[in-house]
Design an enzyme around this catalytic site. Sequence first.
Site: not given
Ligand code: PPS
Length: 288
Positions: A45, A100, A130
Amino acid sequence: MASEDLYLYFHGLLLPKIVHSEDSLNYFRTFRVQDDDVFVISYPKSGTTWMQEIVPLLLNGGDFTPVESIPNWDRVPWLEETRAVLVMDKLRAPRTMVSHMLYHLMPSTFSSSKAKVIYIARNPKDVLVSSFYFHQMASFLDDPGTFEEFMDKFLAGQVLFGKWTDHVKSWRNTDLGDRILYITYEELIQDLRGALERMLRFLGRQMSEEALDRVTEHCLFKNMKNNNMSNYSLVPQEVMDSSKSAFLRKGIAGDWKNHFSPELEAKFNEVIRKEMEESGISFPWDEE
Ligand code: PPS
């Protein structure tokens, strides 16, 4: 479902069985890292999916074909997950993968190689928020309970891949030297183009101003949310229920302020501060 049916343990870390198995972890452990491999490392996340979009575009000069035709989990696979063995041979060099995992659990060929690493960290309060919503929408994770209950589990490390503090500390205290680049989710939010330039330099690549503009635009939350190869809409509703919460949910820094009471904030700060105090590591969000 009982949590022993949902998770397995790897060196004390909780991993969801839906994408991890003894075989996938053996594959991970014995993986032969190549010198030109590129790893993205993150605590869950923290911006993994974002990096699965960004890094291939930086490495291929801004060609959108892979990000528009290959799901993120096959485009930049998780090395510890079950799909790695199926797709690794299909990756073009330089192979790009995410993990991870903690530093000391990486495959033995990792530290002796010249493989590069981009480590992305995110404010743990936003990671918690998240993750809380992710647990509500993902049927392969246990019910998070109330926000406070989930915070207690998070602080105790009874969540995917253990404690956030152990993760960031393990990856800060390495002997990887200039093989590792540290970046934060917040930096990407604040100045995506600048962060892409920093990563390009680290990867030893160049791109025209116009191509970089296009890549920046493509990787904005509002645009990535519409990319079916990256927004998890290919996953069946019974596995990830986007009516409960979207995978690409809000994509902002600071959503924790909408979820933490002053009491929860004090409790959270105290635990994290104690665990980080002798590490010498500071983050931009420490002063918030
Ligand atoms: S995982 O399950 O570990 O693969 O999740 P991960 O991708 O690490 O984290 C998911 C959060 O990243 C946000 N996200 C983004 N934020 C801003 N811009 C872009 N382009 C973007 N892509 C992914 C996603 O919305 C999750 O955060 P939250 O706060 O829940 O929205």
